[in-house]
Design a protein around this motif. Structure first.
Motif, mmCIF file in Angstrom:
data_model
loop_
_atom_site.group_PDB
_atom_site.id
_atom_site.type_symbol
_atom_site.label_atom_id
_atom_site.label_comp_id
_atom_site.label_asym_id
_atom_site.label_seq_id
_atom_site.Cartn_x
_atom_site.Cartn_y
_atom_site.Cartn_z
ATOM 1 N N VAL A 184 6.533 12.582 2.736
ATOM 2 C CA VAL A 184 5.124 12.164 2.758
ATOM 3 C C VAL A 184 4.818 11.513 4.108
ATOM 4 C CG1 VAL A 184 3.385 10.704 1.658
ATOM 5 C CG2 VAL A 184 5.130 11.834 0.266
ATOM 6 N N HIS A 185 3.777 11.981 4.736
ATOM 7 C CA HIS A 185 3.460 11.496 6.088
ATOM 8 C C HIS A 185 3.151 9.992 6.060
ATOM 9 C CE1 HIS A 185 1.534 11.225 10.043
ATOM 10 N NE2 HIS A 185 2.191 12.354 10.316
ATOM 11 N N PRO A 186 3.633 9.227 7.055
ATOM 12 C CA PRO A 186 3.369 7.774 7.081
ATOM 13 C C PRO A 186 1.893 7.415 7.072
ATOM 14 C CG PRO A 186 5.078 8.366 8.657
ATOM 15 C CD PRO A 186 4.535 9.649 8.122
ATOM 16 N N SER A 187 1.047 8.326 7.535
ATOM 17 C CA SER A 187 -0.381 8.017 7.538
ATOM 18 C C SER A 187 -0.923 7.849 6.124
ATOM 19 C CB SER A 187 -1.142 9.133 8.265
ATOM 20 O OG SER A 187 -0.988 10.363 7.585
ATOM 21 N N GLN A 188 -0.285 8.488 5.147
ATOM 22 C CA GLN A 188 -0.737 8.333 3.768
ATOM 23 C C GLN A 188 -0.547 6.893 3.303
ATOM 24 O OE1 GLN A 188 -1.900 10.925 1.636
ATOM 25 N NE2 GLN A 188 -2.116 12.072 3.539
ATOM 26 N N ARG A 189 0.635 6.354 3.617
ATOM 27 C CA ARG A 189 0.912 4.968 3.248
ATOM 28 C C ARG A 189 -0.007 4.003 4.028
ATOM 29 N NH1 ARG A 189 5.917 2.754 1.246
ATOM 30 N NH2 ARG A 189 6.877 4.784 1.687
ATOM 31 N N ALA A 190 -0.204 4.292 5.313
ATOM 32 C CA ALA A 190 -1.064 3.427 6.131
ATOM 33 C C ALA A 190 -2.497 3.463 5.622
ATOM 34 C CB ALA A 190 -0.994 3.883 7.595
ATOM 35 N N ALA A 191 -2.971 4.637 5.224
ATOM 36 C CA ALA A 191 -4.339 4.740 4.700
ATOM 37 C C ALA A 191 -4.482 3.953 3.405
ATOM 38 C CB ALA A 191 -4.690 6.213 4.474
ATOM 39 N N ALA A 192 -3.431 4.024 2.562
ATOM 40 C CA ALA A 192 -3.485 3.273 1.302
ATOM 41 C C ALA A 192 -3.518 1.769 1.565
ATOM 42 C CB ALA A 192 -2.287 3.649 0.437
ATOM 43 N N ARG A 193 -2.718 1.303 2.529
ATOM 44 C CA ARG A 193 -2.703 -0.130 2.845
ATOM 45 C C ARG A 193 -4.044 -0.566 3.443
ATOM 46 N NH1 ARG A 193 2.000 -2.810 3.154
ATOM 47 N NH2 ARG A 193 0.535 -4.550 3.112
ATOM 48 N N SER A 194 -4.671 0.322 4.237
ATOM 49 C CA SER A 194 -5.965 -0.029 4.835
ATOM 50 C C SER A 194 -7.065 -0.156 3.789
ATOM 51 C CB SER A 194 -6.352 1.026 5.879
ATOM 52 O OG SER A 194 -6.635 2.260 5.243
ATOM 53 N N LEU A 195 -6.859 0.489 2.634
ATOM 54 C CA LEU A 195 -7.838 0.391 1.548
ATOM 55 C C LEU A 195 -7.622 -0.844 0.691
ATOM 56 C CD1 LEU A 195 -7.988 4.122 0.389
ATOM 57 C CD2 LEU A 195 -9.709 2.855 1.681
ATOM 58 N N GLY A 196 -6.597 -1.634 1.021
ATOM 59 C CA GLY A 196 -6.346 -2.875 0.301
ATOM 60 C C GLY A 196 -5.229 -2.812 -0.712
ATOM 61 N N LEU A 197 -4.541 -1.702 -0.808
ATOM 62 C CA LEU A 197 -3.432 -1.596 -1.752
ATOM 63 C C LEU A 197 -2.214 -2.323 -1.195
ATOM 64 C CD1 LEU A 197 -5.326 0.721 -2.788
ATOM 65 C CD2 LEU A 197 -3.231 1.961 -3.395
ATOM 66 N N SER A 198 -1.469 -2.938 -2.086
ATOM 67 C CA SER A 198 -0.221 -3.572 -1.658
ATOM 68 C C SER A 198 0.826 -2.484 -1.387
ATOM 69 C CB SER A 198 0.283 -4.521 -2.737
ATOM 70 O OG SER A 198 0.620 -3.786 -3.909
ATOM 71 N N SER A 199 1.976 -2.918 -0.852
ATOM 72 C CA SER A 199 3.019 -1.943 -0.550
ATOM 73 C C SER A 199 3.505 -1.242 -1.817
ATOM 74 C CB SER A 199 4.189 -2.652 0.152
ATOM 75 O OG SER A 199 5.210 -1.717 0.451
ATOM 76 N N GLY A 200 3.675 -2.022 -2.892
ATOM 77 C CA GLY A 200 4.106 -1.419 -4.149
ATOM 78 C C GLY A 200 3.064 -0.484 -4.723
ATOM 79 N N GLN A 201 1.789 -0.863 -4.644
ATOM 80 C CA GLN A 201 0.720 0.007 -5.151
ATOM 81 C C GLN A 201 0.615 1.285 -4.337
ATOM 82 O OE1 GLN A 201 -2.482 -2.850 -4.909
ATOM 83 N NE2 GLN A 201 -2.451 -3.205 -7.130
ATOM 84 N N ALA A 202 0.790 1.173 -3.003
ATOM 85 C CA ALA A 202 0.758 2.383 -2.168
ATOM 86 C C ALA A 202 1.895 3.334 -2.548
ATOM 87 C CB ALA A 202 0.864 1.992 -0.701
ATOM 88 N N LEU A 203 3.066 2.737 -2.829
ATOM 89 C CA LEU A 203 4.198 3.583 -3.230
ATOM 90 C C LEU A 203 3.940 4.240 -4.572
ATOM 91 C CD1 LEU A 203 7.171 4.472 -2.704
ATOM 92 C CD2 LEU A 203 7.858 2.430 -3.977
ATOM 93 N N ARG A 204 3.398 3.474 -5.514
ATOM 94 C CA ARG A 204 3.214 3.985 -6.877
ATOM 95 C C ARG A 204 2.081 4.989 -6.985
ATOM 96 N NH1 ARG A 204 1.442 0.250 -12.086
ATOM 97 N NH2 ARG A 204 1.215 1.971 -13.574
ATOM 98 N N PHE A 205 0.935 4.696 -6.337
ATOM 99 C CA PHE A 205 -0.252 5.525 -6.557
ATOM 100 C C PHE A 205 -0.460 6.593 -5.489
ATOM 101 C CE2 PHE A 205 -1.376 1.421 -8.615
ATOM 102 C CZ PHE A 205 -1.439 1.884 -9.922
ATOM 103 N N VAL A 206 0.187 6.471 -4.334
ATOM 104 C CA VAL A 206 -0.067 7.416 -3.238
ATOM 105 C C VAL A 206 1.192 8.211 -2.879
ATOM 106 C CG1 VAL A 206 -0.779 7.651 -0.829
ATOM 107 C CG2 VAL A 206 -1.883 5.951 -2.314
ATOM 108 N N VAL A 207 2.301 7.506 -2.632
ATOM 109 C CA VAL A 207 3.493 8.187 -2.121
ATOM 110 C C VAL A 207 4.237 8.931 -3.234
ATOM 111 C CG1 VAL A 207 5.704 7.859 -0.964
ATOM 112 C CG2 VAL A 207 3.714 6.519 -0.248
#
Length: 293
Positions: A184-207
């Motif tokens: 999964v491209h790192p930009s996906q995780r970065a985009a999720a964090r920019s929307l206010g998701l925590s690291s765990g939420q980005a992993l669970r809902f995006v990655v």
């Protein structure tokens, strides 16, 4: 005199051109020709193999020892009864392997120096159990754990054999999950964090949703391998399909029960293999159409 058929008119009024009709006719003819060639080649190959095997000098003895209809009828009910144990092991161990493997993969992909011990333990685990032969792992768990005489620890060979299968296969599945997570491209995780998701939420809902979707075909392949290796619990004395065949074969020194057990496993593996192929082809088509990120 050459007859020309009128082009078919679709419900929406679309009329295909003569060139398209000719192209589709050519494709159908080519498909029929390829099918006929494949069928003929298969029949010829099968006939050659049949004549080669049945014409060998030891075929009569081999037929009596491995392909006896009498022993096949005797062994089939007991093999099927033992197969129920293999299916239960596959269901329970498969679920445990997927959960434990995913946890290991997440542990290996944790970031930050504070998680270094977790990453190191997960790495050591996967390296050890991927390198350790499954048969040795089974022997160590099935015979080594009861030898410790620990209170409250089971000595059931089925449970211990299942635990050994989970230990080994979770290491393989963890690497499959890790490959999916890192794809999964790192930009996906970065985009999720920019929307206010925590690291765990980005992993669970995006990655993880994207990672799991990408590794479904290799995961199914691992489950097919697990299905076959459930027969190895017979070395601990559990009466599964393989051990049931061994009991019958040891009485009359005829190996037909082993062939029956092998064919039963093949019959179970083929649907899972075709399911894997179907899932892979479906995902390739969706990816080609831009339906999967």
């Amino acid at each position: 005199m050459t007859l020309h058929t009128a082009p078919a008119v679709h419900e929406d009024g679309y009329v295909p051109s003569e060139r398209r009709i000719a192209r589709e006719r050519y494709r159908r003819a080519r498909t029929r020709r390829a099918t006929a060639i494949a069928a003929t080649s298969t029949l010829v190959t099968g006939a050659v193999l049949f004549l080669l095997i049945t014409g060998s000098p030891g075929w009569t003895r081999t037929k009596e020892t491995f392909f006896s209809a009498h022993y096949a009828r005797v062994a089939f009910p007991q093999v099927m009864e033992g197969l129920w144990l293999n299916l239960r092991l596959l269901a329970v161990c498969g679920a445990a392997v997927l959960v434990f493997g995913l946890l290991l993969a997440v542990a290996r992909t944790l970031r930050g120096p504070v998680f270094f011990p977790v990453r190191a333990l997960a790495t050591a685990y996967t390296d050890f159990f991927r390198g350790l032969p499954l048969i040795i792992c089974l022997l160590m768990v099935v015979f080594g754990v009861p030898a410790l005489r620990l209170e409250g620890v089971t000595t059931d060979p089925v449970l211990l054999g299942g635990a050994a299968l989970v230990l080994t296969y979770s290491a393989y599945v963890a690497e499959v999950f890790r490959a999916g997570i890192e794809s999964v491209h790192p930009s996906q995780r970065a985009a999720a964090r920019s929307l206010g998701l925590s690291s765990g939420q980005a992993l669970r809902f995006v990655v993880l949703p994207q990672a799991v979707r990408r590794v479904v075909p290799p995961l199914l392949n691992d489950l097919v391998s697990l299905q076959k290796d459930t027969g190895l619990v017979s070395i601990a004395g559990a009466v599964d399909a393989v051990y049931a065949a061994q009991i019958i074969a040891s009485k009359d020194f005829n190996y037909t029960p082993y062939v029956v057990a092998g064919l039963v496993f093949v019959a179970l593996t083929i649907p899972m293999t075709r399911l894997t192929d179907w899932v892979t082809a479906r995902m390739d088509r969706r990816r080609a159409q831009g339906g999967i990120v």
